[in-house]
Design a protein around this motif. Sequence first.
Motif, PDB file in Angstrom:
ATOM      1  N   GLY A  97      10.870   1.646  24.974  1.00 27.70           N
ATOM      2  CA  GLY A  97      11.440   2.981  25.017  1.00 27.70           C
ATOM      3  C   GLY A  97      12.280   3.352  23.812  1.00 27.70           C
ATOM      4  N   TYR A  98      12.233   2.538  22.777  1.00 27.02           N
ATOM      5  CA  TYR A  98      12.983   2.849  21.559  1.00 27.02           C
ATOM      6  C   TYR A  98      12.156   3.736  20.641  1.00 27.02           C
ATOM      7  CZ  TYR A  98      15.773  -1.237  22.932  1.00 27.02           C
ATOM      8  OH  TYR A  98      16.539  -2.121  23.607  1.00 27.02           O
ATOM      9  N   LYS A  99      12.845   4.433  19.780  1.00 21.93           N
ATOM     10  CA  LYS A  99      12.160   5.171  18.727  1.00 21.93           C
ATOM     11  C   LYS A  99      11.566   4.120  17.771  1.00 21.93           C
ATOM     12  CE  LYS A  99      12.862   8.521  15.090  1.00 21.93           C
ATOM     13  NZ  LYS A  99      13.810   9.275  14.292  1.00 21.93           N
ATOM     14  N   VAL A 100      10.304   4.321  17.393  1.00 25.01           N
ATOM     15  CA  VAL A 100       9.649   3.366  16.505  1.00 25.01           C
ATOM     16  C   VAL A 100      10.260   3.487  15.110  1.00 25.01           C
ATOM     17  CG1 VAL A 100       7.441   2.689  15.470  1.00 25.01           C
ATOM     18  CG2 VAL A 100       7.528   3.409  17.859  1.00 25.01           C
ATOM     19  N   SER A 101      10.641   2.354  14.545  1.00 31.94           N
ATOM     20  CA  SER A 101      11.265   2.318  13.221  1.00 31.94           C
ATOM     21  C   SER A 101      10.307   2.829  12.150  1.00 31.94           C
ATOM     22  CB  SER A 101      11.661   0.879  12.866  1.00 31.94           C
ATOM     23  OG  SER A 101      12.603   0.372  13.783  1.00 31.94           O
ATOM     24  N   PRO A 102      10.847   3.451  11.106  1.00 29.89           N
ATOM     25  CA  PRO A 102       9.992   3.921  10.010  1.00 29.89           C
ATOM     26  C   PRO A 102       9.143   2.782   9.446  1.00 29.89           C
ATOM     27  CG  PRO A 102      12.224   4.744   9.744  1.00 29.89           C
ATOM     28  CD  PRO A 102      12.261   3.745  10.877  1.00 29.89           C
TER      29      PRO A 102
ATOM     30  N   ASN B 140       0.368   4.937  13.172  1.00 30.72           N
ATOM     31  CA  ASN B 140      -0.150   6.155  12.547  1.00 30.72           C
ATOM     32  C   ASN B 140       0.312   6.330  11.107  1.00 30.72           C
ATOM     33  OD1 ASN B 140      -1.374   6.770  14.981  1.00 30.72           O
ATOM     34  ND2 ASN B 140       0.323   8.041  15.672  1.00 30.72           N
ATOM     35  N   GLU B 141       1.111   5.412  10.626  1.00 30.91           N
ATOM     36  CA  GLU B 141       1.654   5.567   9.274  1.00 30.91           C
ATOM     37  C   GLU B 141       0.677   5.033   8.235  1.00 30.91           C
ATOM     38  OE1 GLU B 141       5.785   5.071   8.690  1.00 30.91           O
ATOM     39  OE2 GLU B 141       6.149   4.974  10.835  1.00 30.91           O
ATOM     40  N   ALA B 142       0.586   5.723   7.126  1.00 32.10           N
ATOM     41  CA  ALA B 142      -0.356   5.375   6.069  1.00 32.10           C
ATOM     42  C   ALA B 142       0.106   4.133   5.307  1.00 32.10           C
ATOM     43  CB  ALA B 142      -0.520   6.540   5.116  1.00 32.10           C
ATOM     44  N   VAL B 143      -0.780   3.177   5.203  1.00 32.46           N
ATOM     45  CA  VAL B 143      -0.469   1.941   4.483  1.00 32.46           C
ATOM     46  C   VAL B 143      -0.232   2.205   2.993  1.00 32.46           C
ATOM     47  CG1 VAL B 143      -1.340  -0.344   3.825  1.00 32.46           C
ATOM     48  CG2 VAL B 143      -1.615   0.491   6.177  1.00 32.46           C
ATOM     49  N   PRO B 144      -1.090   2.972   2.317  1.00 30.96           N
ATOM     50  CA  PRO B 144      -0.838   3.196   0.891  1.00 30.96           C
ATOM     51  C   PRO B 144       0.532   3.828   0.619  1.00 30.96           C
ATOM     52  CG  PRO B 144      -3.076   3.823   1.410  1.00 30.96           C
ATOM     53  CD  PRO B 144      -2.381   3.562   2.721  1.00 30.96           C
ATOM     54  N   GLY B 145       0.917   4.794   1.428  1.00 25.18           N
ATOM     55  CA  GLY B 145       2.232   5.414   1.249  1.00 25.18           C
ATOM     56  C   GLY B 145       3.357   4.412   1.455  1.00 25.18           C
ATOM     57  N   GLY B 146       3.194   3.538   2.420  1.00 24.74           N
ATOM     58  CA  GLY B 146       4.193   2.497   2.663  1.00 24.74           C
ATOM     59  C   GLY B 146       4.299   1.534   1.497  1.00 24.74           C
ATOM     60  N   GLN B 147       3.151   1.195   0.918  1.00 21.41           N
ATOM     61  CA  GLN B 147       3.168   0.296  -0.236  1.00 21.41           C
ATOM     62  C   GLN B 147       3.833   0.958  -1.435  1.00 21.41           C
ATOM     63  OE1 GLN B 147       2.255  -3.132  -0.483  1.00 21.41           O
ATOM     64  NE2 GLN B 147       2.695  -2.583   1.636  1.00 21.41           N
ATOM     65  N   LEU B 148       3.560   2.233  -1.641  1.00 22.25           N
ATOM     66  CA  LEU B 148       4.206   2.931  -2.754  1.00 22.25           C
ATOM     67  C   LEU B 148       5.713   2.991  -2.547  1.00 22.25           C
ATOM     68  CD1 LEU B 148       1.656   5.808  -3.392  1.00 22.25           C
ATOM     69  CD2 LEU B 148       2.055   3.769  -4.809  1.00 22.25           C
ATOM     70  N   PHE B 149       6.138   3.243  -1.317  1.00 22.07           N
ATOM     71  CA  PHE B 149       7.574   3.244  -1.015  1.00 22.07           C
ATOM     72  C   PHE B 149       8.164   1.873  -1.350  1.00 22.07           C
ATOM     73  CE2 PHE B 149      11.047   2.181   1.844  1.00 22.07           C
ATOM     74  CZ  PHE B 149      11.917   3.230   1.606  1.00 22.07           C
TER      75      PHE B 149
ATOM     76  N   TRP C 264      -2.866   1.511  -5.057  1.00 23.21           N
ATOM     77  CA  TRP C 264      -2.238   2.114  -3.867  1.00 23.21           C
ATOM     78  C   TRP C 264      -2.023   3.608  -4.082  1.00 23.21           C
ATOM     79  CZ3 TRP C 264      -3.004  -0.291   0.307  1.00 23.21           C
ATOM     80  CH2 TRP C 264      -2.951  -1.682   0.382  1.00 23.21           C
ATOM     81  N   GLU C 265      -1.700   3.994  -5.306  1.00 24.07           N
ATOM     82  CA  GLU C 265      -1.506   5.412  -5.614  1.00 24.07           C
ATOM     83  C   GLU C 265      -2.813   6.191  -5.406  1.00 24.07           C
ATOM     84  OE1 GLU C 265       1.509   7.249  -8.820  1.00 24.07           O
ATOM     85  OE2 GLU C 265      -0.181   6.173  -9.687  1.00 24.07           O
ATOM     86  N   LYS C 266      -3.927   5.634  -5.881  1.00 18.59           N
ATOM     87  CA  LYS C 266      -5.231   6.278  -5.699  1.00 18.59           C
ATOM     88  C   LYS C 266      -5.588   6.364  -4.216  1.00 18.59           C
ATOM     89  CE  LYS C 266      -7.120   4.881 -10.137  1.00 18.59           C
ATOM     90  NZ  LYS C 266      -8.024   3.940 -10.827  1.00 18.59           N
ATOM     91  N   MET C 267      -5.352   5.282  -3.484  1.00 18.82           N
ATOM     92  CA  MET C 267      -5.661   5.276  -2.059  1.00 18.82           C
ATOM     93  C   MET C 267      -4.796   6.291  -1.313  1.00 18.82           C
ATOM     94  SD  MET C 267      -6.247   1.165  -1.605  1.00 18.82           S
ATOM     95  CE  MET C 267      -6.049   1.167   0.145  1.00 18.82           C
TER      96      MET C 267
END
Length: 122
Positions: free
Chosen positions: A39-44, A49-58, A93-96
């Motif tokens: 019942g917790y809010k899912v951590s960022p 549903n979160e994009a892997v390439p965006g996470g890698q760039l972060f 990762w940027e291209k993806m």
Amino acid sequence: MIKCADVSNGMRPRDSNERWVSRIVSEFHRQGDLEAERGYKVSPGMGRNEAVPGGQLFFFNFFCRDLYRMLTQLVPETQKLYDECFLTNYERWEKMNLIEKESAEKIQRQVRAKSGQAEGPT
């Protein structure tokens, strides 16, 4: 130096980088699933549903890039790894990430067209 080893995935060759990213993403998803089940809010970064390439760039931009640059100044022999591995992985990762964004935008346009909505943001 110890921190560089801790976040060394970005300085690994492509195949190794992809294997480690797959492992990390699986771990993050399991954590997100447990958070949701309790019942917790899912951590960022932990949601499925979160994009892997965006996470890698972060990760690369906020944790690795400056650290690796500093490493290349302290240990010049690591410059080759930075150039051949980190920059190559970053560009991949940027291209993806761009492909995922373009794909999402295309789907949104198709949905709007089917529902009769006008193009562009509402």
